[in-house]
Design an enzyme around this catalytic site. Structure first.
Site, PDB file in Angstrom:
ATOM      1  N   ASP A 111      10.452 -31.391  -5.968  1.00 59.07           N
ATOM      2  CA  ASP A 111       9.578 -32.163  -5.092  1.00 59.07           C
ATOM      3  C   ASP A 111      10.144 -33.544  -4.766  1.00 59.07           C
ATOM      4  O   ASP A 111      11.111 -34.002  -5.385  1.00 59.07           O
ATOM      5  CB  ASP A 111       8.177 -32.282  -5.715  1.00 59.07           C
ATOM      6  CG  ASP A 111       8.213 -32.543  -7.216  1.00 59.07           C
ATOM      7  OD1 ASP A 111       9.260 -32.973  -7.728  1.00 59.07           O
ATOM      8  OD2 ASP A 111       7.186 -32.332  -7.867  1.00 59.07           O
ATOM      9  N   ASP A 115      -3.191 -32.154 -15.497  1.00 54.98           N
ATOM     10  CA  ASP A 115      -4.210 -31.304 -14.863  1.00 54.98           C
ATOM     11  C   ASP A 115      -3.695 -29.884 -14.611  1.00 54.98           C
ATOM     12  O   ASP A 115      -4.323 -29.106 -13.907  1.00 54.98           O
ATOM     13  CB  ASP A 115      -4.689 -31.935 -13.547  1.00 54.98           C
ATOM     14  CG  ASP A 115      -3.544 -32.153 -12.561  1.00 54.98           C
ATOM     15  OD1 ASP A 115      -2.393 -31.736 -12.852  1.00 54.98           O
ATOM     16  OD2 ASP A 115      -3.797 -32.730 -11.476  1.00 54.98           O
ATOM     17  N   HIS A 124      -0.760 -29.107 -13.125  1.00 56.04           N
ATOM     18  CA  HIS A 124       0.095 -28.907 -11.940  1.00 56.04           C
ATOM     19  C   HIS A 124       1.537 -28.620 -12.329  1.00 56.04           C
ATOM     20  O   HIS A 124       2.010 -29.032 -13.389  1.00 56.04           O
ATOM     21  CB  HIS A 124      -0.018 -30.078 -10.950  1.00 56.04           C
ATOM     22  CG  HIS A 124       0.617 -31.364 -11.373  1.00 56.04           C
ATOM     23  ND1 HIS A 124      -0.070 -32.555 -11.478  1.00 56.04           N
ATOM     24  CD2 HIS A 124       1.893 -31.674 -11.705  1.00 56.04           C
ATOM     25  CE1 HIS A 124       0.758 -33.512 -11.853  1.00 56.04           C
ATOM     26  NE2 HIS A 124       1.958 -33.004 -11.992  1.00 56.04           N
ATOM     27  N   GLU A 136      -1.124 -29.066  -7.069  1.00 54.65           N
ATOM     28  CA  GLU A 136      -2.288 -29.570  -7.787  1.00 54.65           C
ATOM     29  C   GLU A 136      -3.313 -28.453  -7.973  1.00 54.65           C
ATOM     30  O   GLU A 136      -3.235 -27.424  -7.298  1.00 54.65           O
ATOM     31  CB  GLU A 136      -2.922 -30.699  -6.955  1.00 54.65           C
ATOM     32  CG  GLU A 136      -1.964 -31.853  -6.645  1.00 54.65           C
ATOM     33  CD  GLU A 136      -1.776 -32.813  -7.817  1.00 54.65           C
ATOM     34  OE1 GLU A 136      -2.091 -32.448  -8.963  1.00 54.65           O
ATOM     35  OE2 GLU A 136      -1.306 -33.938  -7.570  1.00 54.65           O
TER      36      GLU A 136
HETATM   37  C1  F6R Z   1       8.093 -33.677 -11.115  1.00 53.21           C
HETATM   38  C2  F6R Z   1       7.170 -32.570 -11.264  1.00 53.21           C
HETATM   39  C3  F6R Z   1       5.875 -32.755 -11.976  1.00 53.21           C
HETATM   40  C4  F6R Z   1       6.061 -33.195 -13.421  1.00 53.21           C
HETATM   41  C5  F6R Z   1       4.708 -33.379 -14.106  1.00 53.21           C
HETATM   42  C6  F6R Z   1       4.862 -33.922 -15.498  1.00 53.21           C
HETATM   43  O1  F6R Z   1       9.219 -33.290 -10.371  1.00 53.21           O
HETATM   44  O2  F6R Z   1       7.457 -31.534 -10.800  1.00 53.21           O
HETATM   45  O3  F6R Z   1       5.152 -31.555 -11.929  1.00 53.21           O
HETATM   46  O4  F6R Z   1       6.819 -32.252 -14.105  1.00 53.21           O
HETATM   47  O5  F6R Z   1       3.916 -34.256 -13.375  1.00 53.21           O
HETATM   48  O6  F6R Z   1       5.352 -35.239 -15.445  1.00 53.21           O
HETATM   49  P1  F6R Z   1       5.835 -35.997 -16.762  1.00 53.21           P
HETATM   50  O7  F6R Z   1       7.034 -35.271 -17.234  1.00 53.21           O
HETATM   51  O8  F6R Z   1       6.202 -37.387 -16.286  1.00 53.21           O
HETATM   52  O9  F6R Z   1       4.723 -35.966 -17.717  1.00 53.21           O
END
Ligand code: F6R
Length: 257
Positions: free
Chosen positions: A66, A135, A137, A142
């Site tokens: 992303d 959450d 995702h 989301e």
């Molecule tokens: C980022 C992504 C997100 C993160 C998720 C966890 O490229 O794909 O889904 O993996 O938000 O983020 P952290 O690792 O910062 O807790």
């Protein structure tokens, strides 16, 4: 899902690093799907440490999950900057082989379709590195996202905006949209390598592994993925009903001689 509960994020990242580095030894042109965020940082360290010790990443191809929409790539918070700083600049990888969705595309739909095409042309993602949002995702898919979605423009939830404010000076600076591979895109990876650390991930981990498959917890779609490997630390595993069994099964893997 193959679930391994580790004592620490360090141990989990070392095991995940072995999987990635061994796969590159076998196939120097491996296609990696990559994530940003705090979770994969120790894994990325395992990767560039192996590279510095002689494992070449020169021919490896990468596709990131992303990118924020509307944030110039030079900004330190862009996912392109994050990847350069935390991984690519430490590898011998050819930058031309690293791909991050174009968060500044004028024609977003076309750019997303192009991203999917490039992944296909590369032969598909061999190993997709994933982290999980509090959450549930994955990527920026989301709760409420279709489980068959492809790369697309996403509206971030207030919770994700709040969680990501730590990388900006204030919440109003966090972009409200992002371009993300869809859950359907992620599901096509040959192997998904999911890392989850910390107690604020415990509910999401419970939903992913033991909840019903539902777009309410996008990561739960991985229950239908034929080759998902999950490394979690004790804190993230704390709400799992079958925690003792996952540990037992790890110690007694079902392998016939
Ligand atoms: C980022 C992504 C997100 C993160 C998720 C966890 O490229 O794909 O889904 O993996 O938000 O983020 P952290 O690792 O910062 O807790």
């Amino acid at each position: 899902m193959q679930i391994t509960i580790c004592k620490t994020p360090e141990e989990a990242s070392r095991l995940a690093g072995e999987i990635v580095n061994n796969a590159i030894k076998k196939n120097p042109k491996l296609v990696l799907g990559l994530a940003t965020g705090s979770t994969p940082l120790l894994l990325y360290k395992e990767m560039y440490t192996a590279c510095k010790a002689g494992l070449s990443y020169k021919k490896v191809r990468t596709f990131n999950l992303d990118e924020y929409y509307g944030l110039p790539v030079e900004k330190p918070q862009s996912y392109r900057s994050f990847m350069n700083e935390n991984l690519f600049n430490h590898l011998d990888i050819d930058m031309k082989n690293t791909h991050v969705p174009d968060g500044l595309a004028k024609d977003v739909e076309k750019s997303c379709a192009q991203y999917e095409k490039m992944m296909k042309a590369a032969g598909g993602v061999d190993i997709q590195v994933l982290g999980i949002g509090g959450d549930g995702h994955i990527g920026f898919n989301e709760p409420g996202s279709s489980l068959v979605s492809r790369t697309h423009l996403v509206t971030l939830t207030p919770r994700t905006i709040k969680d990501n404010t730590r990388f900006f000076t204030k919440s109003s600076e966090v972009p409200r949209y992002a371009i993300s591979m869809g859950v359907g895109t992620v599901m096509e990876a040959k192997c998904c390598l999911m890392l989850c650390f910390g107690k604020n991930k415990a509910d999401a981990v419970k939903g992913m592994i033991e909840g019903g498959v539902s777009q309410f917890c996008p990561a739960s779609a991985l229950q239908y993925h034929p080759n998902t490997i999950v490394f979690i630390d004790e804190a993230a595993a704390s709400k799992l009903t079958l925690k003792a069994y996952y540990k037992w099964a790890c110690q007694h893997p079902a392998k016939l001689n």
